[in-house]
Design a protein around this motif. Structure first.
Motif, PDB file in Angstrom:
ATOM      1  N   ASN A 219      15.281  41.715  85.301  1.00 18.26           N
ATOM      2  CA  ASN A 219      15.104  40.594  86.491  1.00 18.26           C
ATOM      3  C   ASN A 219      15.844  39.587  86.023  1.00 18.26           C
ATOM      4  OD1 ASN A 219      13.748  39.407  84.950  1.00 18.26           O
ATOM      5  ND2 ASN A 219      12.153  38.707  86.211  1.00 18.26           N
ATOM      6  N   ARG A 220      17.161  39.901  84.945  1.00 14.20           N
ATOM      7  CA  ARG A 220      17.866  39.001  85.096  1.00 14.20           C
ATOM      8  C   ARG A 220      18.629  39.598  84.238  1.00 14.20           C
ATOM      9  NH1 ARG A 220      15.043  33.954  82.525  1.00 14.20           N
ATOM     10  NH2 ARG A 220      13.514  34.493  84.503  1.00 14.20           N
ATOM     11  N   GLY A 221      20.335  38.716  83.373  1.00 12.93           N
ATOM     12  CA  GLY A 221      21.262  39.636  82.516  1.00 12.93           C
ATOM     13  C   GLY A 221      22.427  40.351  83.267  1.00 12.93           C
ATOM     14  N   LEU A 222      23.700  40.130  82.379  1.00  7.44           N
ATOM     15  CA  LEU A 222      24.688  40.764  83.305  1.00  7.44           C
ATOM     16  C   LEU A 222      24.356  42.078  84.147  1.00  7.44           C
ATOM     17  CD1 LEU A 222      26.918  39.353  81.016  1.00  7.44           C
ATOM     18  CD2 LEU A 222      26.700  38.203  83.400  1.00  7.44           C
ATOM     19  N   GLY A 223      23.891  42.828  83.048  1.00  8.88           N
ATOM     20  CA  GLY A 223      23.964  44.508  83.712  1.00  8.88           C
ATOM     21  C   GLY A 223      22.698  44.787  85.191  1.00  8.88           C
ATOM     22  N   TRP A 224      21.833  43.607  84.842  1.00 18.30           N
ATOM     23  CA  TRP A 224      21.106  43.860  85.985  1.00 18.30           C
ATOM     24  C   TRP A 224      21.980  42.705  86.980  1.00 18.30           C
ATOM     25  CZ3 TRP A 224      19.785  39.514  88.647  1.00 18.30           C
ATOM     26  CH2 TRP A 224      18.470  39.527  90.436  1.00 18.30           C
ATOM     27  N   TYR A 225      22.775  42.203  86.904  1.00 15.56           N
ATOM     28  CA  TYR A 225      23.395  41.733  88.504  1.00 15.56           C
ATOM     29  C   TYR A 225      24.704  42.732  88.056  1.00 15.56           C
ATOM     30  CZ  TYR A 225      26.672  38.014  90.481  1.00 15.56           C
ATOM     31  OH  TYR A 225      27.461  37.773  91.521  1.00 15.56           O
ATOM     32  N   VAL A 226      25.390  43.156  87.727  1.00 14.93           N
ATOM     33  CA  VAL A 226      26.632  44.456  88.285  1.00 14.93           C
ATOM     34  C   VAL A 226      25.190  45.331  88.431  1.00 14.93           C
ATOM     35  CG1 VAL A 226      28.129  46.068  87.478  1.00 14.93           C
ATOM     36  CG2 VAL A 226      27.703  43.730  86.385  1.00 14.93           C
ATOM     37  N   THR A 227      24.387  45.849  88.692  1.00 13.60           N
ATOM     38  CA  THR A 227      23.610  46.902  88.826  1.00 13.60           C
ATOM     39  C   THR A 227      23.007  46.040  90.529  1.00 13.60           C
ATOM     40  OG1 THR A 227      22.484  47.827  86.884  1.00 13.60           O
ATOM     41  CG2 THR A 227      21.894  47.827  88.918  1.00 13.60           C
ATOM     42  N   ARG A 228      22.679  45.685  90.680  1.00 11.01           N
ATOM     43  CA  ARG A 228      22.162  44.827  92.220  1.00 11.01           C
ATOM     44  C   ARG A 228      23.653  44.717  93.044  1.00 11.01           C
ATOM     45  NH1 ARG A 228      20.735  38.716  93.316  1.00 11.01           N
ATOM     46  NH2 ARG A 228      22.630  38.265  92.273  1.00 11.01           N
ATOM     47  N   ALA A 229      24.831  43.673  92.332  1.00 10.41           N
ATOM     48  CA  ALA A 229      26.297  43.890  92.898  1.00 10.41           C
ATOM     49  C   ALA A 229      26.410  45.267  93.671  1.00 10.41           C
ATOM     50  CB  ALA A 229      27.638  42.712  92.696  1.00 10.41           C
ATOM     51  N   GLY A 230      26.220  45.837  92.494  1.00  9.05           N
ATOM     52  CA  GLY A 230      27.258  47.830  92.861  1.00  9.05           C
ATOM     53  C   GLY A 230      26.198  48.173  93.836  1.00  9.05           C
ATOM     54  N   GLY A 231      24.540  47.182  94.194  1.00 12.16           N
ATOM     55  CA  GLY A 231      24.015  48.365  95.735  1.00 12.16           C
ATOM     56  C   GLY A 231      24.042  47.742  96.276  1.00 12.16           C
ATOM     57  N   GLN A 232      24.577  46.900  96.782  1.00  9.69           N
ATOM     58  CA  GLN A 232      24.980  45.844  97.465  1.00  9.69           C
ATOM     59  C   GLN A 232      26.764  45.609  98.163  1.00  9.69           C
ATOM     60  OE1 GLN A 232      23.864  42.122  97.276  1.00  9.69           O
ATOM     61  NE2 GLN A 232      21.521  42.360  97.246  1.00  9.69           N
ATOM     62  N   LEU A 233      27.734  46.981  97.079  1.00 16.18           N
ATOM     63  CA  LEU A 233      29.072  47.486  97.517  1.00 16.18           C
ATOM     64  C   LEU A 233      29.451  45.876  97.583  1.00 16.18           C
ATOM     65  CD1 LEU A 233      28.785  49.963 100.964  1.00 16.18           C
ATOM     66  CD2 LEU A 233      29.012  50.142  97.779  1.00 16.18           C
ATOM     67  N   ASP A 234      29.275  45.221  96.590  1.00 19.83           N
ATOM     68  CA  ASP A 234      29.534  43.734  96.296  1.00 19.83           C
ATOM     69  C   ASP A 234      30.777  43.761  94.957  1.00 19.83           C
ATOM     70  OD1 ASP A 234      30.770  41.304  95.775  1.00 19.83           O
ATOM     71  OD2 ASP A 234      28.719  40.193  95.197  1.00 19.83           O
ATOM     72  N   THR A 235      31.926  44.186  95.699  1.00 18.85           N
ATOM     73  CA  THR A 235      32.663  44.502  94.594  1.00 18.85           C
ATOM     74  C   THR A 235      33.548  43.182  93.342  1.00 18.85           C
ATOM     75  OG1 THR A 235      34.142  46.130  95.629  1.00 18.85           O
ATOM     76  CG2 THR A 235      35.563  45.767  94.007  1.00 18.85           C
ATOM     77  N   THR A 236      33.192  41.676  94.161  1.00 20.51           N
ATOM     78  CA  THR A 236      33.134  41.018  93.415  1.00 20.51           C
ATOM     79  C   THR A 236      32.680  40.860  91.974  1.00 20.51           C
ATOM     80  OG1 THR A 236      34.450  39.970  95.463  1.00 20.51           O
ATOM     81  CG2 THR A 236      33.690  38.536  93.612  1.00 20.51           C
ATOM     82  N   GLY A 237      30.868  41.131  93.095  1.00 15.12           N
ATOM     83  CA  GLY A 237      30.213  41.031  91.576  1.00 15.12           C
ATOM     84  C   GLY A 237      30.622  41.262  90.623  1.00 15.12           C
ATOM     85  N   VAL A 238      30.503  42.664  90.878  1.00 14.67           N
ATOM     86  CA  VAL A 238      30.258  43.729  89.809  1.00 14.67           C
ATOM     87  C   VAL A 238      31.554  43.249  88.500  1.00 14.67           C
ATOM     88  CG1 VAL A 238      31.380  45.993  89.690  1.00 14.67           C
ATOM     89  CG2 VAL A 238      29.234  45.836  91.181  1.00 14.67           C
ATOM     90  N   PHE A 239      32.567  42.722  89.609  1.00 20.48           N
ATOM     91  CA  PHE A 239      33.908  42.911  88.389  1.00 20.48           C
ATOM     92  C   PHE A 239      33.609  41.504  88.026  1.00 20.48           C
ATOM     93  CE2 PHE A 239      36.771  45.830  90.691  1.00 20.48           C
ATOM     94  CZ  PHE A 239      36.983  46.644  89.733  1.00 20.48           C
ATOM     95  N   THR A 240      33.059  40.242  88.728  1.00 20.38           N
ATOM     96  CA  THR A 240      32.727  39.381  87.592  1.00 20.38           C
ATOM     97  C   THR A 240      31.407  39.224  86.757  1.00 20.38           C
ATOM     98  OG1 THR A 240      32.983  38.215  90.133  1.00 20.38           O
ATOM     99  CG2 THR A 240      31.180  36.847  88.031  1.00 20.38           C
ATOM    100  N   GLY A 241      30.577  40.749  86.612  1.00 14.74           N
ATOM    101  CA  GLY A 241      29.747  41.292  85.557  1.00 14.74           C
ATOM    102  C   GLY A 241      30.829  41.512  84.144  1.00 14.74           C
TER     103      GLY A 241
END
Length: 271
Positions: A219-241
């Motif tokens: 429920n936390r961590g950079l890997g979790w953040y990248v996964t969540r961003a990818g599921g939301q099609l948030d490219t900026t979030g993926v590249f930020t992680g």
């Protein structure tokens, strides 16, 4: 007067190094980073759709937003703690095993196929089993990172001991040095470069282990953040992680490099 055929070293030929920092190399690295970011920023939206790659300016805005909300430190701390503890545990467990395998050659021949077989297992594919065995707690991610780096330390330490000059060992024995004395004064110091190399290799692997563990259950961590961003099609979030993971790896590698410079200061003249 300098001897004929030998160029006299001047201040203009020496690298600018102060306090152990090579400023010329640092400036070149900084220029390379700025150049790549500028190319990315200008190309996004012109040469390709920025939806697929975002752009550095958007990533910078996201980093500021994460910093202000406190999420940045929360995610970075979780991933770094998991990777660091897994890396240290791998060193603590793998180093003595490597020493034992190098010392007891017959036993090493027996277990070598099994060690290589375990090393060849895809730990990434075993991630669901780690979650099943250890749950989704911090310990599960630590064990995932530990499994990624353990065999690196075992094989490097074993090989480092085996490459010790046998003439030095024979010399110590002719002086009636005990096995424990040879181990402390000759064998263990000789594996220090191998240990540092293991740490440098293990940094990336331990981060991979922590991220994989977070991809499966967290429920936390950079890997979790990248996964969540990818599921939301948030490219900026993926590249930020991904950028933060790369930054953590670069900083950790630089720390190891500084430790290497202090511990192996006698090797400076060989570089």
């Amino acid at each position: 007067m300098a001897e004929p055929g030998i160029a006299e070293e001047t201040s203009t030929t020496r690298p600018l190094v102060r306090g152990g920092v090579d400023y010329a190399t640092f400036c070149w690295r900084l220029a390379l980073i700025i150049g790549l970011l500028l190319i990315w920023e200008l190309a996004a939206g012109r040469l390709f759709n920025e939806f697929w790659s975002s752009r550095p300016s958007l990533i910078g805005e996201r980093l500021i937003a994460l910093l202000r909300s406190g999420e940045l430190s929360r995610h970075v701390y979780a991933t770094v703690a998991e990777a660091l503890l897994g890396l240290l545990l791998g060193a603590v467990v793998g180093t003595p095993i490597g020493v034992a395998l190098a010392r007891y050659r017959r036993a090493a021949k027996i277990v070598d196929p099994f060690v290589m077989g375990l090393y060849g297992l895809p730990r990434v594919a075993l991630a669901p089993m780690f979650i099943l065995w250890f749950g989704i707690s911090l310990f599960a991610k630590i064990m995932m990172s530990f499994s990624m780096v353990l065999f690196v330390f075992i094989m490097n330490v074993t090989e480092g001991i085996r490459t010790v000059d046998p003439d030095i060992i024979d010399l110590m024995r002719t002086m009636r040095a005990s096995r424990s004395y040879i181990m402390r004064k000759v064998t263990l110091p000789s594996i220090v470069p191998w240990l540092i190399a293991s740490f440098r290799i293990g940094i990336g692997l331990s981060l991979v282990g922590a991220v994989v563990g977070e991809l499966i259950g967290a429920n936390r961590g950079l890997g979790w953040y990248v996964t969540r961003a990818g599921g939301q099609l948030d490219t900026t979030g993926v590249f930020t992680g991904l950028f933060l993971l790369m930054l953590v790896a670069m900083i950790a590698n630089q720390i190891i490099f500084m430790i290497e410079g202090r511990v192996l200061h006698w090797r400076r003249g060989q570089r």
